[in-house]
Design a protein around this motif. Structure first.
Motif, PDB file in Angstrom:
ATOM      1  N   GLY A  31      -2.663  -1.507 -10.247  1.00 39.17           N
ATOM      2  CA  GLY A  31      -2.444  -2.940  -9.600  1.00 39.17           C
ATOM      3  C   GLY A  31      -2.243  -3.861 -10.751  1.00 39.17           C
ATOM      4  O   GLY A  31      -2.133  -5.115 -10.320  1.00 39.17           O
ATOM      5  N   LEU A  48      -1.923  -8.180  -4.634  1.00 32.37           N
ATOM      6  CA  LEU A  48      -3.018  -7.575  -4.807  1.00 32.37           C
ATOM      7  C   LEU A  48      -4.079  -7.615  -3.790  1.00 32.37           C
ATOM      8  O   LEU A  48      -4.902  -6.879  -3.146  1.00 32.37           O
ATOM      9  CB  LEU A  48      -3.542  -7.451  -5.981  1.00 32.37           C
ATOM     10  N   PRO A  83      -8.015  -1.178  -9.483  1.00 34.40           N
ATOM     11  CA  PRO A  83      -6.895  -1.270  -9.646  1.00 34.40           C
ATOM     12  C   PRO A  83      -6.270  -2.149 -10.948  1.00 34.40           C
ATOM     13  O   PRO A  83      -4.937  -1.918 -11.632  1.00 34.40           O
ATOM     14  CB  PRO A  83      -6.081  -1.823  -8.315  1.00 34.40           C
ATOM     15  N   CYS A 107      -0.076   2.719  -3.497  1.00 34.96           N
ATOM     16  CA  CYS A 107      -1.269   3.452  -3.305  1.00 34.96           C
ATOM     17  C   CYS A 107      -1.181   4.628  -2.507  1.00 34.96           C
ATOM     18  O   CYS A 107      -1.899   5.749  -2.808  1.00 34.96           O
ATOM     19  CB  CYS A 107      -2.316   2.525  -2.946  1.00 34.96           C
ATOM     20  N   LEU A 157       0.747  -6.156 -10.037  1.00 35.49           N
ATOM     21  CA  LEU A 157       0.979  -6.861  -8.945  1.00 35.49           C
ATOM     22  C   LEU A 157       0.459  -8.409  -9.316  1.00 35.49           C
ATOM     23  O   LEU A 157      -0.593  -8.642  -9.927  1.00 35.49           O
ATOM     24  CB  LEU A 157       0.240  -5.930  -7.820  1.00 35.49           C
ATOM     25  N   TYR A 206       0.641  -1.127  -0.144  1.00 32.56           N
ATOM     26  CA  TYR A 206       0.029  -0.155   0.126  1.00 32.56           C
ATOM     27  C   TYR A 206       0.986   1.317  -0.100  1.00 32.56           C
ATOM     28  O   TYR A 206       0.676   2.360  -0.824  1.00 32.56           O
ATOM     29  CB  TYR A 206      -0.900  -0.012   1.248  1.00 32.56           C
TER      30      TYR A 206
END
Lengths: 491, 200
Positions: free
Chosen positions: B146, B154, B123, B88, B149, B84
């Motif tokens: 994402g 994820l 994502p 993010c 990932l 994260y």
């Protein structure tokens, strides 16, 4: 066969066990005089040197710029130089001097080969000097209490062997069959140091141990030197001088025996802090044996307490007993503090704080040095057959030393605990470090007081030695230049 | 030998060499010794790790051992925090509050706490256009952050979002992520709020 027959194997013929008669104390003292003067005087000089270096290191906490331009006098060099000068220059050297004298006196025999002891002492001092200069010059090995470079360590080791060998021989030539308590401690101490010093130096520097093994060996060595060796010699002196100066029997040989075996069996396992990053059994074993050290402390204290009849040694009129009493008090405090701070829950707080430093210094200055001062203040006038030139300075030394020890030990202990508690919830490390400054300032005052006491010690000791040899030189000169009487010239 | 008088004022007059008395050990010190020895053996047994060279911090009880285990049921949670903060957190904030006008918050967000099938899609392909989040209107152009990932990472980061800062929604499993990936195929077109709302 008649068991009372003179040839009967059941009768022990006393004559076959007879030892040569005891040597008079004066003769013993005369044999010890010069070696002990060399040992004690150089020890006093090293003590003052250590104080000077310690003071420089201490001042750097208040004025970081002080002497910062000289690489030789940076904190990282001055502080180990001070510790090594104190340990090897004073503690071991003066301790050995006191040990040799006690061995000769208790064995009722003269010191074996005094001249060899002097050679050993010179070798030792050369080694310590080379070591301290080596540390200041940047040659430190980096292992705590073993900082002296290899060449200096070799000289120190050789010097020790040369002195200790004659100590063992003096013990061997004893003319009193029954051993006194102090002789066990001293005999063990004579062998203990070569064992630990050679092992630690060979493994660390010779065979080049790597990784965590280095730290474990350095901890083991420090514990054996500071806890075991110093206690062996210091306790020997306590057990010798307290009954002797009070002119009483030591309360119990068995309590002393218990203290001896507890020290020998358990104390040498300690020293590895609870949080050390080594397999768990090592620090755990250290914790258990350090806590068991309480028994040693209690056994010693009870024994001395019963010997004095419950009277406080520090309040006696004899200055030697005052010093020894202060030393015993410090020994008890250090013993209990070590046991409590060994427990992981407490160790978590006190480790890496000034508390640990304060406890170590209390062991040097509060316990060992105090006991040794007391012993030297008794021994040297005996050797010289004269009083100290400044008897009042002896008392003054006691008060400055006792006050100095209190003034550094209490602030460092209190400040260390406060620091450790704050570090549990560390916000800004620098703020916490700054918060210890008032305590450090107080402890510097203690350092200064002790340094003053050391000057008094050196003045008195040097004065007495000077006075004695001056008297001898004058009388020899008078004898040499005296007119030859006619009656003698022409018989 | 020496004709000078023995010292008398400073030190005591010369006395005989000391001798030791024969008084036996007091019983209480022997009792104390054995009590301490008993404690020592018990203590050593508890903390020594059985002399194993590999045990540095032995646990005395199963409860203590359990304390050091990652919380059961959400094994991906701890890893999710790292992902994260790397992926993010720059826009949505390490506190999950987002940035006003640019990135919507996750705290009390109906999208983050709602149907995981909708949340997983965002994502993987990004999001565009107007969207209502926690009572605020946003106009977004979120890239497919994402998509690169792996499934378990994820899943971990989505679980972290759904269970942090006071959020208490169900965990997202790698299997769910894998299923959604298979459903949307190699879509690169960002989602809109209406498209997402159509998904059950």
């Amino acid at each position: 066969m008649n068991p009372n027959h003179p040839k009967s194997p059941f009768i022990i013929h006393n004559s076959s066990f007879n030892l040569p008669p005891s040597v008079a104390p004066d003769v013993i003292d005369a044999s010890c005089r010069l070696p002990l003067v060399v040992l004690f005087l150089s020890a006093a000089v090293w003590l003052l040197t250590a104080s000077a270096f310690g003071l420089i290191a201490s001042i750097k906490f208040h004025a970081p710029g002080f002497l910062a331009d000289s690489a030789w006098l940076t904190y990282g060099r001055v502080r180990p130089a001070a510790v090594n000068a104190m340990l090897y220059g004073f503690c071991l050297q003066a301790g050995l001097g006191v040990a040799l004298w006690m061995l000769a006196r208790l064995g009722r025999t003269t010191l074996a080969a005094p001249w060899m002891v002097i050679v050993g002492a010179l070798c030792w001092n050369l080694g310590v000097a080379a070591g301290v200069v080596g540390i200041l010059g940047g040659g430190s090995t980096g292992f705590e209490n073993l900082e002296m470079p290899a060449y200096a360590a070799a000289l120190v080791f050789l010097g020790y062997l040369m002195m200790a060998f004659w100590g063992v021989l003096t013990f061997h030539q004893r003319r009193e069959r029954q051993l006194y308590v102090s002789q066990w401690f001293l005999f063990a101490a004579l062998f203990w140091f070569p064992w630990i010093y050679s092992t630690a130096n060979l493994v660390l520097q010779g065979f080049g141990a790597r990784g965590m093994a280095q730290a474990v060996i350095a901890w083991w060595y420090s514990d054996n030197l500071l806890v075991v060796w110093l206690a062996l010699v210091g306790l020997a002196a306590i057990f010798y001088f307290v009954p002797k100066l009070l002119n009483r029997e030591l309360h119990s040989r068995y309590l002393a025996l218990m203290a001896f075996w507890m020290l020998i069996l358990f104390a040498s396992w300690g020293g590895i802090p609870a949080s050390a990053p080594v397999p768990a059994w090592m620090p755990t074993l250290s914790v258990v044996t350090t806590v068991l050290g309480v028994i040693t402390v209690i056994a010693v204290f009870v024994n001395v307490f019963r010997t004095t009849g419950g009277k406080c040694l520090m309040r006696m009129s004899n200055p030697s007993l005052k010093f020894i009493g202060a030393g015993l008090a410090s020994f008890v405090v250090v013993g209990f503090a070590s046991a409590v701070t060994a427990l992981p829950a407490v160790n978590q707080v006190t480790q890496f704080t000034w508390f640990t430093i304060g406890k170590g210094l209390l062991n040097f200055y509060g316990f060992f040095a105090m006991v040794i001062f007391g012993a030297i203040y008794y021994i040297v006038p005996q050797l010289m057959g004269q009083e100290f030139p400044f008897p009042k300075l002896v008392r003054a030394h006691f008060f400055t030393a006792a006050l100095g020890v209190l003034l550094f030990a209490v602030p460092l202990a209190v400040g260390g605990i406060a620091q450790g508690l704050k570090l549990q919830h560390a916000v800004i490390f620098a703020d916490i470090a700054k918060g210890t400054l008032p305590f450090l300032r107080a402890s510097t005052v203690g350092d200064l007081m002790m340094a003053l006491g050391h000057v008094m010690f050196l003045v008195n000791l040097g004065g007495l030695v000077f006075q004695f040899y001056r008297g001898r030189a004058l009388s020899a000169w008078a004898e040499a230049t005296a007119e030859i009487k006619t009656a003698e010239a022409r018989p | 030998m020496s004709a000078q008088p023995r010292p008398s004022t400073l030190t005591a007059a010369e006395t005989a060499e000391p001798r030791a008395g024969d008084i036996a050990l007091p019983l209480w010190i022997i009792v104390l010794l054995f009590l301490l020895l008993y404690w020592g053996v018990v203590y050593f047994d508890q903390y020594s790790g059985g002399f194993s060279p590999e045990v540095y911090m032995p646990c005395r009880s199963t409860a203590e051992l359990a304390m050091y285990q990652p919380p059961a049921g959400a094994p991906e949670f701890a890893g999710g925090k790292t992902v994260y903060e790397n992926v993010c957190g720059l826009c949505h904030g390490t506190d999950g509050m987002g940035k006003p006008g640019q990135a919507p918050p996750f705290v009390n967000s109906e999208w983050a706490l709602g149907n995981p099938n909708r949340m997983i899609r965002i994502p993987l392909a990004g999001l565009t256009g107007p969207i209502q989040v926690a009572g605020q209107q946003y106009n977004l152009a979120m890239p497919a952050m994402g998509a690169a990932l792996p499934d378990d990472d994820l899943a971990a980061v989505l679980t972290y979002i759904r269970q942090s800062w006071g959020n208490k929604a169900s965990a997202v499993t790698p299997e769910q992520v894998k299923a959604v990936r298979a459903e949307i195929g190699n879509r690169t077109q960002p989602w809109t709020a209406e498209q997402l709302n159509a998904i059950q």
